[in-house]
Each structure stands twice: as C-alpha cells, then as structure tokens.
Design a protein around this motif. Sequence first.
Motif, PDB file in Angstrom:
ATOM      1  N   GLU A 104       4.082 -18.030   8.885  1.00 41.29           N
ATOM      2  CA  GLU A 104       3.230 -16.888   9.253  1.00 41.29           C
ATOM      3  C   GLU A 104       3.718 -16.251  10.556  1.00 41.29           C
ATOM      4  N   GLY A 105       4.223 -17.075  11.462  1.00 44.58           N
ATOM      5  CA  GLY A 105       4.728 -16.556  12.731  1.00 44.58           C
ATOM      6  C   GLY A 105       5.919 -15.631  12.518  1.00 44.58           C
ATOM      7  N   PHE A 106       6.835 -16.033  11.657  1.00 45.14           N
ATOM      8  CA  PHE A 106       7.988 -15.153  11.363  1.00 45.14           C
ATOM      9  C   PHE A 106       7.534 -13.896  10.613  1.00 45.14           C
ATOM     10  N   ALA A 107       6.590 -14.068   9.685  1.00 43.23           N
ATOM     11  CA  ALA A 107       6.115 -12.903   8.921  1.00 43.23           C
ATOM     12  C   ALA A 107       5.440 -11.879   9.838  1.00 43.23           C
ATOM     13  N   ALA A 108       4.762 -12.367  10.863  1.00 41.58           N
ATOM     14  CA  ALA A 108       4.043 -11.464  11.775  1.00 41.58           C
ATOM     15  C   ALA A 108       5.013 -10.572  12.542  1.00 41.58           C
ATOM     16  N   ARG A 109       6.264 -10.973  12.601  1.00 43.37           N
ATOM     17  CA  ARG A 109       7.256 -10.153  13.321  1.00 43.37           C
ATOM     18  C   ARG A 109       7.815  -9.031  12.470  1.00 43.37           C
ATOM     19  N   LEU A 110       7.535  -9.050  11.184  1.00 41.68           N
ATOM     20  CA  LEU A 110       8.097  -8.034  10.287  1.00 41.68           C
ATOM     21  C   LEU A 110       7.244  -6.763  10.300  1.00 41.68           C
ATOM     22  N   ALA A 111       7.911  -5.647  10.109  1.00 41.32           N
ATOM     23  CA  ALA A 111       7.191  -4.361  10.042  1.00 41.32           C
ATOM     24  C   ALA A 111       6.270  -4.363   8.821  1.00 41.32           C
ATOM     25  N   PRO A 112       5.105  -3.719   8.931  1.00 37.56           N
ATOM     26  CA  PRO A 112       4.209  -3.659   7.770  1.00 37.56           C
ATOM     27  C   PRO A 112       4.955  -3.104   6.561  1.00 37.56           C
ATOM     28  N   GLY A 113       4.676  -3.691   5.403  1.00 41.82           N
ATOM     29  CA  GLY A 113       5.294  -3.190   4.172  1.00 41.82           C
ATOM     30  C   GLY A 113       6.629  -3.819   3.842  1.00 41.82           C
ATOM     31  N   THR A 114       7.135  -4.686   4.746  1.00 37.51           N
ATOM     32  CA  THR A 114       8.438  -5.306   4.487  1.00 37.51           C
ATOM     33  C   THR A 114       8.371  -6.263   3.300  1.00 37.51           C
ATOM     34  N   ILE A 115       7.244  -6.997   3.192  1.00 36.85           N
ATOM     35  CA  ILE A 115       7.138  -8.037   2.154  1.00 36.85           C
ATOM     36  C   ILE A 115       6.434  -7.465   0.931  1.00 36.85           C
ATOM     37  N   ARG A 116       7.065  -7.636  -0.212  1.00 39.56           N
ATOM     38  CA  ARG A 116       6.406  -7.290  -1.478  1.00 39.56           C
ATOM     39  C   ARG A 116       6.020  -8.581  -2.176  1.00 39.56           C
ATOM     40  N   LEU A 117       4.730  -8.838  -2.276  1.00 40.44           N
ATOM     41  CA  LEU A 117       4.257 -10.051  -2.946  1.00 40.44           C
ATOM     42  C   LEU A 117       4.112  -9.798  -4.447  1.00 40.44           C
ATOM     43  N   GLY A 118       3.982 -10.880  -5.199  1.00 41.53           N
ATOM     44  CA  GLY A 118       3.738 -10.761  -6.632  1.00 41.53           C
ATOM     45  C   GLY A 118       4.854 -10.072  -7.388  1.00 41.53           C
ATOM     46  N   THR A 119       6.084 -10.185  -6.874  1.00 44.40           N
ATOM     47  CA  THR A 119       7.220  -9.472  -7.468  1.00 44.40           C
ATOM     48  C   THR A 119       8.360 -10.460  -7.689  1.00 44.40           C
ATOM     49  N   ARG A 120       8.574 -10.814  -8.925  1.00 43.73           N
ATOM     50  CA  ARG A 120       9.617 -11.808  -9.216  1.00 43.73           C
ATOM     51  C   ARG A 120      10.943 -11.111  -9.494  1.00 43.73           C
ATOM     52  N   VAL A 121      11.974 -11.553  -8.829  1.00 42.18           N
ATOM     53  CA  VAL A 121      13.309 -10.992  -9.091  1.00 42.18           C
ATOM     54  C   VAL A 121      13.848 -11.633 -10.362  1.00 42.18           C
ATOM     55  N   GLU A 122      14.236 -10.790 -11.301  1.00 39.59           N
ATOM     56  CA  GLU A 122      14.682 -11.288 -12.602  1.00 39.59           C
ATOM     57  C   GLU A 122      16.188 -11.196 -12.793  1.00 39.59           C
ATOM     58  N   ARG A 123      16.800 -10.168 -12.174  1.00 37.03           N
ATOM     59  CA  ARG A 123      18.227  -9.969 -12.429  1.00 37.03           C
ATOM     60  C   ARG A 123      18.881  -9.261 -11.256  1.00 37.03           C
ATOM     61  N   LEU A 124      20.103  -9.658 -10.963  1.00 36.47           N
ATOM     62  CA  LEU A 124      20.918  -8.980  -9.947  1.00 36.47           C
ATOM     63  C   LEU A 124      22.088  -8.314 -10.663  1.00 36.47           C
ATOM     64  N   VAL A 125      22.333  -7.065 -10.293  1.00 40.32           N
ATOM     65  CA  VAL A 125      23.418  -6.312 -10.926  1.00 40.32           C
ATOM     66  C   VAL A 125      24.401  -5.888  -9.831  1.00 40.32           C
ATOM     67  N   LEU A 126      25.645  -6.303 -10.000  1.00 38.39           N
ATOM     68  CA  LEU A 126      26.651  -5.973  -8.991  1.00 38.39           C
ATOM     69  C   LEU A 126      27.169  -4.568  -9.205  1.00 38.39           C
ATOM     70  N   GLU A 127      27.050  -3.743  -8.161  1.00 33.66           N
ATOM     71  CA  GLU A 127      27.585  -2.386  -8.225  1.00 33.66           C
ATOM     72  C   GLU A 127      28.757  -2.302  -7.254  1.00 33.66           C
ATOM     73  N   SER A 128      29.441  -1.180  -7.227  1.00 31.67           N
ATOM     74  CA  SER A 128      30.650  -1.110  -6.395  1.00 31.67           C
ATOM     75  C   SER A 128      30.322  -1.268  -4.906  1.00 31.67           C
ATOM     76  N   ASP A 129      29.204  -0.675  -4.462  1.00 35.98           N
ATOM     77  CA  ASP A 129      28.893  -0.727  -3.034  1.00 35.98           C
ATOM     78  C   ASP A 129      27.526  -1.342  -2.759  1.00 35.98           C
ATOM     79  N   ALA A 130      26.925  -1.988  -3.749  1.00 33.60           N
ATOM     80  CA  ALA A 130      25.561  -2.474  -3.566  1.00 33.60           C
ATOM     81  C   ALA A 130      25.246  -3.538  -4.612  1.00 33.60           C
ATOM     82  N   VAL A 131      24.028  -4.082  -4.484  1.00 32.48           N
ATOM     83  CA  VAL A 131      23.510  -5.001  -5.501  1.00 32.48           C
ATOM     84  C   VAL A 131      22.195  -4.408  -6.001  1.00 32.48           C
ATOM     85  N   GLY A 132      22.079  -4.270  -7.302  1.00 35.99           N
ATOM     86  CA  GLY A 132      20.815  -3.844  -7.887  1.00 35.99           C
ATOM     87  C   GLY A 132      19.926  -5.075  -8.048  1.00 35.99           C
ATOM     88  N   VAL A 133      18.672  -4.948  -7.628  1.00 33.25           N
ATOM     89  CA  VAL A 133      17.720  -6.065  -7.708  1.00 33.25           C
ATOM     90  C   VAL A 133      16.618  -5.647  -8.660  1.00 33.25           C
TER      91      VAL A 133
END
Length: 365
Positions: free
Chosen positions: A119-148
């Motif tokens: 909780e101490g580390f989370a309190a240092r994050l800007a509001p809206g940084t954490i998205r809860l209830g969101t499971r990452v299902e797939r990562l897609v490698l792009e030339s200059d990025a990663v699709g999540v």
Amino acid sequence: MHDLIVVGAGLAGLALAARAQEAGQDVAVIEARSRIGGRSLVHRTASGCYDLGPAWIWPAMQPRVARAAAALGLRLYRQADEGGFVFQDSDGTAQRLPHGFTQEPPSMRIEGGIAALAEGFAARLAPGTIRLGTRVERLVLESDAVGVETGAAALRARRVALALPPRLAATIGFAPALPAASLRQFEAVPTWMAGHAKALAIYDAPVWRASGLSGGAFSRCGPLGEIHDASLPGAAGEAALFGFFAWPAAMRAARRARLEDAVRAQLASLFGPAAGSPRALLIQDWSTDELTATPADAPPLAGHPAYAPLALPAPWRDRVLLSGSESAPEFGGYLEGALAAAEAAAAMNAQHGGGLPAAGVAAGR
Ligand SMILES: Cc1cc2nc3c(=O)[nH]c(=O)nc-3n(C[C@H](O)[C@H](O)[C@H](O)COP(=O)(O)OP(=O)(O)OC[C@H]3O[C@@H](n4cnc5c(N)ncnc54)[C@H](O)[C@@H]3O)c2cc1C
C-alpha cells in the motif's frame, strides 16, 4: 503509448512502478484482482489487520524490506513466542513443553499488516495508474512496442514487466509464441508458498496464555503443522492464532467440507477446550487461488527452491522483463525478493534505454 506497463500489482510490481513513474515514465499497472497486494493479503477487523499470506520479515538479513518499512514509517513488532510450546506427535498425542520455541533471527511483523508495504508503494503512484480487475491475456510483439491485450482493452507500451510468478507468466499468450523450452523453464519454477494454506482463528481473549502457553505448536499429524500467536499489539478484547496446514493441497481438497471442524478440534486438543471455539475461523487456501498457484504448485516442496533471475528469449528479451519475486537475483520467493526483482528490472530497463535509474527501487523514496 505507455513507457512501461507493469503486469501485477503485488509488492514487486508496485515497487517497480513507483520508481519508474518517479523517474518520469508514463506507467500503467494492470492487475487481474479487484485489490492490490497479490499474495500480501490481510483480514481486517475493527482491531486491525491479520496476515493471511506473508506475515514475517527479517530486517537484519533483508535490507530492502527494512529500508522500505522504515521509509514508510511502519512499526515492526516481534513474533510473540513467550510461554510454553506444544508438540503434537503423529498419533495426536500433545506434549506441553515449558519453554518457548524462539525463532532466530526473530521473525518480525508489521503493525497494520504486511500489505502496508504494498500500500505504501501504491500510495506513491499517480491516481489512475493502477487498473484493477483487468487480466492480461496476451502480449503481442510489435516493431517498436508491445501490445498488451486484456479482455476489454488493448494497450501498448515500449516495455512490459511481468511482476508475477514465472508459472503464471507461462499462462499468458505470446505472439509470436515463446519457444517450448522457455515455457518449460518457467513452468518448472515453483511459486513460493503457493501450495500452502493458512488458518486464522480469532478469539475474544488469548485463552492459551491462561495455561502459560505461547500459542506456538508443531504438529506431526495436522491438519495444521505449525501454529503461532497472531494477536495484534494493543488490541483489547481480541486475540488470534494462525497456523500453516500440514495437510497438502490434495488432502485439503478431499476433506474440504470437514476442514474447519478438524482445525477447531486440533486447536482444542493443543491449547484447551476454549481454543476450539474461536469467534471467527478463516481458511485461506493459496493452492486454489488461480492468480497465485497453478496445479503444479499443489505437491509439497522439499524446501525453499534455489531461485535465479530469468529472462525471456529473443526477440522478446529487450521488451518484456520478468520481475516477480521468483525471478529475483537474491531472496527469491520472499518479500525481499519482490523488492530485489523490482530493483533488477529497473536496472535492466535503464540498461536498455528505458530511462530508469538502476538503484534505489526499494529505498522507499
Ligand atoms: C501463505 C504464504 C506465506 C508467506 N510467508 C512469507 C513470509 O512470511 N515472508 C516473506 O518474505 N514471504 C512470504 N511469502 C511469499 C511472499 O508472499 C511473496 O514473496 C511476495 O508476496 C511476492 O510478491 P510479488 O509481487 O512478486 O508476487 P504476487 O504477490 O504474487 O503478485 C503478483 C500479482 O500479479 C497478478 N497477476 C497474475 N497474473 C496476472 C495477469 N495475467 N494479469 C494481471 N495480473 C496478474 C496477481 O493477481 C498478483 O496480484 C508467503 C506467501 C504465502 C502465500
């Protein structure tokens, strides 16, 4: 596009995210649960928080946790162990020993519960940084990025940190697919304590102390194998015991309907009849928590595994980092490992031009 997407809002992910954001990066943390903390889970009562996951830290040996706790102003207290100790044999016979069982070095607890670190580390994050209830299902490698890809959205980042156990990383889809050898390597890494379960019994008073007992016990027959006092400091009118199950996950599953009765009966036989009637009894079985354990975690481990840093193969290596405790360069599996893994991920990110300072992730700044 984000600079960094951290998958997992356990201690490792939050520590990395806090540092990356403070270094000026655009960071998002994606967490499948509806809460932060991961394995750092507490049960709250009016008196305070009881740990259902990790409970102990050893600041003399674990500098990152010690620094983070100090920087957050968290108060530590020693695991209570004063008084007699009970040893229960495989036939159920309980022997009361006059001496306590003293842990060396002493295990320390955090007032407010272990989740206060996350909780101490989370309190240092800007509001809206954490998205809860969101499971990452797939990562897609792009030339200059990663699709999540999540069920609901597709995000992009220059780099992704998987702040979760390697066995769970292996359940995420990768396009292009990871080589079978990498998947096997990740699946072979046990998630520390994932096959375990804890019982928490809350009472109106520390009934074991009336007989000079500390609340500590070892049992060779179970259901609990190791029991300790879990009372909160200064909590009037409330006391507690917690125990680790000795019965492995398969046995717990087979006896699920009678598990609570078995725990009550064991507590009564160890500490006296009043201990068999707690005000509340909670069982947290981590082996059934699919965001911690996989079926491979069910068989008991012989001891603490020798963890080592893990990397994804090319072409993923430069874009996706493994940064959960089980990928740490030291103290893997522990809370200290979670902070060490975050520190190492920050260093790698900086090395690869991510702009993250290499040191000080866990300094609590
Ligand atoms: C019963 C028990 C007792 C323990 N006792 C101690 C102790 O006394 N001392 C100690 O130092 N350590 C102890 N540990 C270990 C300690 O809990 C871990 O070292 C630490 O919590 C690991 O933190 P982490 O951030 O690496 O992983 P986690 O806390 O597991 O966090 C990973 C996060 O990733 C999320 N996630 C997983 N998959 C996805 C996905 N696809 N998409 C989005 N999010 C996802 C999970 O929901 C979770 O929040 C114990 C653990 C247990 C279970």
